[in-house]
Scaffold this motif. Sequence first.
Motif, PDB file in Angstrom:
ATOM      1  N   ALA A   1       0.938  -1.463  -0.087  1.00  0.00           N
ATOM      2  CA  ALA A   1      -0.030   0.114   0.064  1.00  0.00           C
ATOM      3  C   ALA A   1       0.719   0.860  -0.004  1.00  0.00           C
ATOM      4  N   ALA A   2       1.960   1.128   0.982  1.00  0.00           N
ATOM      5  CA  ALA A   2       2.725   2.626   1.067  1.00  0.00           C
ATOM      6  C   ALA A   2       3.561   2.606  -0.899  1.00  0.00           C
TER       7      ALA A   2
ATOM      8  N   VAL B   1       5.286   2.839  -7.364  1.00  0.00           N
ATOM      9  CA  VAL B   1       5.789   1.723  -8.159  1.00  0.00           C
ATOM     10  C   VAL B   1       4.796   1.691  -8.840  1.00  0.00           C
ATOM     11  N   THR B   2       4.869   0.565 -10.115  1.00  0.00           N
ATOM     12  CA  THR B   2       3.830   0.731 -11.027  1.00  0.00           C
ATOM     13  C   THR B   2       3.629  -0.257 -11.463  1.00  0.00           C
TER      14      THR B   2
ATOM     15  N   GLY C   1       1.832 -22.187   0.826  1.00  0.00           N
ATOM     16  CA  GLY C   1       0.939 -22.633   0.481  1.00  0.00           C
ATOM     17  C   GLY C   1       0.098 -22.062   0.290  1.00  0.00           C
ATOM     18  N   GLY C   2      -0.605 -23.137  -1.220  1.00  0.00           N
ATOM     19  CA  GLY C   2      -1.599 -22.237  -1.961  1.00  0.00           C
ATOM     20  C   GLY C   2      -2.505 -21.987  -1.204  1.00  0.00           C
ATOM     21  N   ARG C   3      -3.019 -22.513  -0.197  1.00  0.00           N
ATOM     22  CA  ARG C   3      -4.015 -21.629   1.070  1.00  0.00           C
ATOM     23  C   ARG C   3      -3.763 -19.844   1.334  1.00  0.00           C
ATOM     24  N   ASP C   4      -2.471 -19.859   1.857  1.00  0.00           N
ATOM     25  CA  ASP C   4      -2.082 -19.323   1.975  1.00  0.00           C
ATOM     26  C   ASP C   4      -1.613 -18.303   0.978  1.00  0.00           C
ATOM     27  N   LEU C   5      -1.396 -18.327   0.103  1.00  0.00           N
ATOM     28  CA  LEU C   5      -0.856 -17.481  -0.762  1.00  0.00           C
ATOM     29  C   LEU C   5      -1.889 -17.252  -1.621  1.00  0.00           C
ATOM     30  N   VAL C   6      -2.910 -17.771  -1.679  1.00  0.00           N
ATOM     31  CA  VAL C   6      -4.335 -17.186  -2.510  1.00  0.00           C
ATOM     32  C   VAL C   6      -5.241 -15.980  -1.349  1.00  0.00           C
ATOM     33  N   SER C   7      -4.482 -16.136  -0.609  1.00  0.00           N
ATOM     34  CA  SER C   7      -5.218 -14.764   1.215  1.00  0.00           C
ATOM     35  C   SER C   7      -3.782 -13.614   0.346  1.00  0.00           C
ATOM     36  N   LEU C   8      -3.280 -13.844   0.435  1.00  0.00           N
ATOM     37  CA  LEU C   8      -1.629 -12.726   0.076  1.00  0.00           C
ATOM     38  C   LEU C   8      -1.848 -12.500  -1.120  1.00  0.00           C
ATOM     39  N   VAL C   9      -2.325 -13.454  -2.283  1.00  0.00           N
ATOM     40  CA  VAL C   9      -2.892 -12.428  -3.023  1.00  0.00           C
ATOM     41  C   VAL C   9      -3.942 -11.629  -3.134  1.00  0.00           C
ATOM     42  N   ALA C  10      -5.205 -11.819  -2.363  1.00  0.00           N
ATOM     43  CA  ALA C  10      -5.961 -11.462  -2.286  1.00  0.00           C
ATOM     44  C   ALA C  10      -5.908 -10.262  -1.016  1.00  0.00           C
ATOM     45  N   ALA C  11      -5.422 -10.034  -0.543  1.00  0.00           N
ATOM     46  CA  ALA C  11      -4.373  -9.172   0.722  1.00  0.00           C
ATOM     47  C   ALA C  11      -4.128  -7.923  -0.167  1.00  0.00           C
ATOM     48  N   VAL C  12      -2.956  -7.989  -1.062  1.00  0.00           N
ATOM     49  CA  VAL C  12      -1.911  -7.833  -1.798  1.00  0.00           C
ATOM     50  C   VAL C  12      -3.392  -6.636  -2.792  1.00  0.00           C
ATOM     51  N   ALA C  13      -3.677  -7.486  -3.769  1.00  0.00           N
ATOM     52  CA  ALA C  13      -4.765  -7.063  -4.016  1.00  0.00           C
ATOM     53  C   ALA C  13      -5.654  -5.508  -4.085  1.00  0.00           C
ATOM     54  N   ARG C  14      -6.241  -5.864  -2.587  1.00  0.00           N
ATOM     55  CA  ARG C  14      -6.771  -5.213  -1.638  1.00  0.00           C
ATOM     56  C   ARG C  14      -6.101  -3.852  -1.498  1.00  0.00           C
ATOM     57  N   ALA C  15      -4.617  -3.778  -1.426  1.00  0.00           N
ATOM     58  CA  ALA C  15      -3.891  -3.296  -0.945  1.00  0.00           C
ATOM     59  C   ALA C  15      -3.659  -2.052  -2.209  1.00  0.00           C
TER      60      ALA C  15
END
Lengths: 226, 226
Positions: B31-32, B38-39, B49-63
Amino acid sequence: MPRPAPAQYLPLYLVTDTALCAPRAVADVVAAAVAAGVTCVQVRDKHAGGRDLVSLVAAVARAAEGRVPVLVDDRVDVYLAARELGARVDGVHVGQSDLPAGAVRRIVGVDAVVGLSAATPGQVAAAHALPAGTVDYLGIGAVHATATKPDHPAPLGVEGFATLAAGADLPCVAIGGITTADAAALRAAGAAGMAVVSAICAAADPAASTRDLAEAWRAPTGRRSR
Amino acid sequence: MPRPAPAQYLPLYLVTDTALCAPRAVADVVAAAVAAGVTCVQVRDKHAGGRDLVSLVAAVARAAEGRVPVLVDDRVDVYLAARELGARVDGVHVGQSDLPAGAVRRIVGVDAVVGLSAATPGQVAAAHALPAGTVDYLGIGAVHATATKPDHPAPLGVEGFATLAAGADLPCVAIGGITTADAAALRAAGAAGMAVVSAICAAADPAASTRDLAEAWRAPTGRRSR
């Protein structure tokens, strides 16, 4: 093509382990095991990169010759890529730390097999709470302690398996250090099949071990030892 | 929606590293960094693991709030699952040991960004041999030795980057230990952008470091030091 029936492919379910197969090629062990009676092959290699895993899955699919379903552990993208490259693969198996089963079913579509690992009553209940048809079967374990999956939870024992399977509406395959000696108790516990890793991959003669396991499953008259 | 133009998103390309961001959440660093310039953000975590990675990607996408493309490293299935779950993610980046780029493009479709790592003239040539539109850009490195990717090949130096980029028809983003001091030389070498990991993820003030990097890229008048 509709997906195969779990009762057909769960009885003697081989999960591959590349290191245990070595120095033999995984595909060679699979070919021997399929000829000798395994009913399903799941390709599992937690150490391989995506590209090598696609090649491994393709090699296993060639070895299986379409005689039994071939499933991919964890990596739904490897399943998709192997199919893109023409391999005959039938589905995926995911664990509790892999992609959520609901997303997996939407990605792979209705024609693919989707299996899910469960080790606790809560995980079995969560599987039941998914929309009907999301998951085809449950892999329940570890029944016994095993070195092939160092991150497994505490072993359930056959009794623990029986308790979980009794509460499951889905067909259940038992996994974790399974040998011929477990066949009778697992059938009595309601297992739809036995999943093995070491019992075939680490065997001096994978075909002979497969035949022993298949025979034990078919004729589970009391406890056997190998 | 057609996929974005590499010239828009390659200039300052952030690759996340969960351990380097800690104890801060990856999404907070993202977010910062997005607010500061950044572009593009690629989510990379080889240990999740896949499940945690999906959560991480979703959190980054929200950010990221849709302000810059969000790409997923390696795991095409995580990209698909994150989209199934409603996250705004834009594509994937694959390396030479990940799924073959041709299969990746067929899996993700024409609207997704597909980036590919290349480190040798042979790998650049292989990327060119793919059907047009398979790959959107090349990530070329490691320019400098770096601890964030211990499996990288021998460092290329800016000169080695320049040689590879000069032979590439695709836009090239430089990666591997990049700092503000490299901006002028990389622009002169034909880079479409700089990809950084440590320079933002390990920074005491990710926003300030992002502004420094963005300024260095925009006004590369001679060598700078931080």
